[in-house]
Design an enzyme around this catalytic site. Structure first.
Site, PDB file in Angstrom:
ATOM      1  N   GLU A  80      37.679  47.859  39.453  1.00 23.53           N
ATOM      2  CA  GLU A  80      38.971  47.311  39.046  1.00 23.53           C
ATOM      3  C   GLU A  80      40.079  48.314  39.295  1.00 23.53           C
ATOM      4  OE1 GLU A  80      39.433  44.340  38.240  1.00 23.53           O
ATOM      5  OE2 GLU A  80      37.376  43.640  37.866  1.00 23.53           O
ATOM      6  N   ARG A  90      39.795  33.260  26.527  1.00 23.61           N
ATOM      7  CA  ARG A  90      39.482  31.842  26.758  1.00 23.61           C
ATOM      8  C   ARG A  90      38.406  31.356  25.802  1.00 23.61           C
ATOM      9  NH1 ARG A  90      35.678  29.819  29.940  1.00 23.61           N
ATOM     10  NH2 ARG A  90      35.121  31.896  30.677  1.00 23.61           N
TER      11      ARG A  90
END
Ligand code: PCA
Length: 210
Positions: A80, A90
């Site tokens: 990343e 979520r």
């Protein structure tokens, strides 16, 4: 001696396995240097993962921190590039916490770039035949939060490098996956080896349209 901290995660979202934690266990069993290796398996909990990572960093004072987690449907190993100061879940974490549009650390910068040599890591993984690419979003769940905390905790520590690597499902969970769990463990060893011999990232063409 140089000291590296490598972490994985326990399973989450009802899954029975998390290849990041399994690969970190394999890495711990096979690592012979050149750095001292400390490993830990973190809870998939916004509060728990951040607290565990920060206390491991405080206790062991590692020179290199590589946190890893599962991004199941990605093609390969994805270091990343950036962690954002945003927790927007979520689904609930394993403790039932589901922050929405919250700061990972109120008042902290909007984002931190990884201080691992992500371009060199991808180049070396590909040279070893491992599918890999730099990712420009660690998401907004526990992995991004953990990466943000690792970078925040090490931001004022000169010479300490930190970041996050997402790993995909392996052949243990998905028979048609590109990598076995042993492949992922070997890839994490390569990530560490490249990091240890690459104090400044290589300048290589990369980037992405999305
Ligand atoms: N992956 C999740 C959290 C734990 C894990 O292995 C994520 O990408 O946020």
């Amino acid at each position: 001696m140089t000291r590296a901290l490598v972490t994985g995660f326990v399973p989450f979202a009802g899954d029975t396995a998390n290849p990041s934690g399994d690969a970190v266990r394999l890495l711990a069993a096979s690592w012979t240097g050149p750095a001292e290796l400390i490993t830990a398996i973190l809870p998939v909990s916004f509060d728990g993962a951040a607290a565990a990572l920060r206390s491991l960093i405080d206790e062991h004072r590692p020179d290199v921190v590589v946190a890893t987690g599962l991004a199941g449907d990605r093609e390969g190993i994805t270091p990343e590039r950036v962690a954002v100061n945003l927790a927007d879940a979520r689904i609930p974490d394993n403790d039932g916490a589901q922050p929405v549009d919250a700061a990972s650390i109120p008042g902290a910068p909007a984002a931190f770039f990884a201080t691992l040599p992500v371009k060199a890591i991808v180049a070396d993984l590909r040279a070893a035949g491992v599918p890999a690419s730099v990712s420009h979003s660690a998401g907004t769940f526990v992995c991004n939060h953990a990466m943000f905390h690792a970078l925040h905790a090490t931001a004022q520590e000169p010479g300490v490098r930190a970041g996050f690597v997402h790993v995909p499902w392996t052949t243990q969970q998905r028979p048609d996956a590109a990598l076995s769990i042993e492949d992922v463990a070997r890839a994490l060893a390569l990530v560490l080896e490249t990091t240890l011999r690459t104090p400044v990232d290589r300048i290589l063409v990369g980037g992405a349209l999305s």
